[in-house]
Motif scaffolding. Structure first.
Motif, PDB file in Angstrom:
ATOM      1  N   TRP A 198     -39.906 -13.576   9.244  1.00 15.64           N
ATOM      2  CA  TRP A 198     -40.148 -14.181  10.558  1.00 15.64           C
ATOM      3  C   TRP A 198     -39.347 -13.463  11.634  1.00 15.64           C
ATOM      4  O   TRP A 198     -39.770 -13.397  12.791  1.00 15.64           O
ATOM      5  CB  TRP A 198     -39.755 -15.658  10.534  1.00 15.64           C
ATOM      6  N   HIS A 199     -38.208 -12.891  11.212  1.00 16.85           N
ATOM      7  CA  HIS A 199     -37.361 -12.195  12.183  1.00 16.85           C
ATOM      8  C   HIS A 199     -37.624 -10.690  12.194  1.00 16.85           C
ATOM      9  O   HIS A 199     -37.628 -10.066  13.265  1.00 16.85           O
ATOM     10  CB  HIS A 199     -35.892 -12.469  11.842  1.00 16.85           C
ATOM     11  N   GLY A 256     -41.109  -9.336  15.373  1.00 18.23           N
ATOM     12  CA  GLY A 256     -40.635 -10.612  14.856  1.00 18.23           C
ATOM     13  C   GLY A 256     -39.957 -11.441  15.913  1.00 18.23           C
ATOM     14  O   GLY A 256     -39.492 -10.938  16.939  1.00 18.23           O
TER      15      GLY A 256
END
Length: 544
Positions: A198-199, A256
């Protein structure tokens, strides 16, 4: 004939006399009915002598000896003192009843006391065990139970402690933990990938290894703070400078979302846990390899430590694996596939059962085209290297060698890998035979060579004092070399002094030898002509 009964209790040896019983009247049913009644049983069986144990350790030693069928010195003295003496050359007028036939045979071999062990004696011993507290006068209530409890605990503790076959439990537990760790590390590493993607989603495509991914995620943390200054640290982790540069460039253009500091801390902690689990998995694998080399070195040398440990854990122990035939060992781990084939169609089951009337295993191998050839053995590299046509043959051959290796490891006192290495060479030769047609060696020759290697290692001299034993050998070699040099120098000096005389003598000798050979060659045809003349004369005489 009088009958004495030996009873081994937890507190000592008891000798009972069963009187008033004829050999014809030894009906076990009658004895069985009278055992529960002490009044009837006490009239038939009476205590002759009792010898208590000196201590709990003495009780444990006596119990171990009786369980192994051995008579101790204390038991021998007790029997010789209490039983009636027999004169030389005459048969004894009594017999001794024992519960263990092995113990009875050992007593007869040493003391020549006739022993018997049958249903009648066992029923008498059952009655003695039931009323033993009432036969001993000074025995307090509860003392016998305490003695039995203590002796039972010490006996079982000693059996578990000193039983060599129980050591394979460590291998069974280690392989179970290793399999669970593989599943957990894979699932946790996938969770780290999903969470950190997600990052920094681009990192998953650059770093494929799960352990390296967790390491990089812990090192990078926030992608926005990643710069050229972190190139050296990333290179140390990844091991490739180009890949480290690719990670830095991907972080600059990453799509992200940003994470809060608390989320990054949780991701970092979870990645550290995954790394710790992966490192512990490596240590556990090293421990398993060391244990397998101690417990089953030949099986580990043949098929590998992990597959060998799985076979031992599936069989339950190394002893159980050694008892399995090669056909059973071949399908260990494939039980579900085997019974799934049975439940697939009724016609296949009926045909299988018709052929399996004589032998289950032979029919299993005969129907190998439809049933799975292999279970846990499939993980071996030999099955993978074999062609699709020869996988079944290779599985049967490998299972045969694995059963031999497991039996050697289970019943051989010495720890050696010579047999496993030779069996591995045989499997390699069989692979070459299937692929190239090269004829393999016979099993008898291979086993003989393995035994010779084991015996050769034992016969090698070992230096106890280290270099002290090697010094005299080197001194002797030096002296021999010096003597040879001195002899060579003397011969050279003699040849120089004699000079050309020696050469003339040798030339003259050569000429004489040639002359003698020429003379011999000239004499041969003359002899042959004389023989021919004699033959002609004999022929003319015969014709006349």
């Amino acid at each position: 004939m009088a009958l004495y009964v030996l009873y081994e209790s937890a507190s000592g040896y008891g000798l009972f006399l069963a009187h008033g019983i004829d050999e014809i009247g030894q009906n076990t049913e009658a004895v069985r009915s009278s055992v529960s009644d002490l009044n009837r049983f006490g009239k038939v069986v009476k205590l002759a002598a009792f010898s208590p144990y000196e201590s709990a350790l003495d009780a444990l030693n006596q119990c171990n000896a009786v369980s192994e069928g051995q008579m101790t010195d204390e038991l021998r003295n007790f029997l010789e003192l209490t039983l009636p003496k027999v004169k030389e050359g005459k048969k004894p007028k009594f017999s001794l009843g024992v519960a263990e036939p092995k113990l009875g045979s050992h007593i007869y071999e040493v003391t020549k006391i006739p022993c018997q062990s049958n249903e009648f004696v066992l029923e008498l011993l059952r009655g003695v065990r039931l009323h033993f507290e009432r036969f001993i006068e000074n025995l307090k209530p509860g003392d016998l139970e305490k003695a039995q409890l203590g002796l039972g605990h010490s006996y079982s503790r000693a059996k578990v402690k000193f039983n060599v076959n129980r050591v394979d439990n460590m291998v069974i537990q280690a392989i179970f933990i290793l399999d669970t760790l593989d599943k957990d590390v894979n699932s946790f590493s996938m969770r780290v990938r999903e969470w950190y993607s997600w990052h920094f989603p681009e990192l998953a495509k650059i770093v494929n290894d799960n352990y390296l991914y967790a390491k990089v995620a812990k090192y990078v943390e926030d992608k926005s703070q990643l710069s050229e200054d972190n190139l050296a640290g990333l290179t140390d982790i990844v091991g490739d400078e180009d890949k480290a540069k690719e990670i830095i460039e991907a972080a600059k253009a990453s799509m992200g979302q940003d994470l809060s500091p608390i989320d990054l801390i949780n991701v970092k902690q979870f990645a550290q846990r995954v790394m710790d689990l992966a490192e512990y998995r490596k240590k556990l694998y090293d421990y398993l390899v060391a244990k397998m080399n101690d417990i089953a070195p030949n099986l580990a040398a043949l098929i590998g430590e992990v597959v060998g440990a799985r076979l031992i854990s599936h069989a339950g122990s190394l002893t159980n694996l050694a008892k399995c035939p090669s056909s059973t060992l071949q399908i260990l781990g494939a039980e579900k596939a085997l019974f799934r084939y049975f439940t697939k169609s009724k016609s296949s089951v009926d045909s299988f059962l018709m052929h399996a009337f004589d032998s289950f295993v032979v029919c299993l191998i005969g129907f190998g085209e439809y049933i799975s050839h292999y279970g846990l053995i499939f993980h071996s590299s030999f099955i993978g290297r074999a062609s699709a046509r020869n996988k079944g043959r290779m599985a049967r051959y490998l299972a045969n060698k694995c059963s031999i290796a497991s039996r050697i490891d289970c019943f051989l006192d010495k720890s050696t890998t010579a047999f496993g290495e030779k069996l591995r060479e045989q499997v390699e030769e069989r692979l070459d035979f299937y692929d190239k047609g090269v004829a393999p060696r016979k099993n008898l020759d291979v086993m003989k060579s393995a035994i010779e290697t084991v015996d050769g290692k034992e016969d090698e001299p070992t230096n106890v004092n280290g270099d002290a034993n090697e010094e005299p050998k080197t001194e002797k070699k030096k002296k021999k070399k010096e003597k040879r040099k001195a002899d060579d120098e003397e011969e050279q000096e003699k040849s120089d002094v004699n000079g050309s005389n020696v050469e003339d003598g040798t030339a003259a000798k050569k000429q004489k030898k040639k002359k003698s050979k020429d003379e011999d060659m000239e004499d041969l045809p003359a002899v042959s002509e004389g023989k021919k003349k004699k033959k002609k004369k004999s022929r003319t005489e015969d014709s006349e």
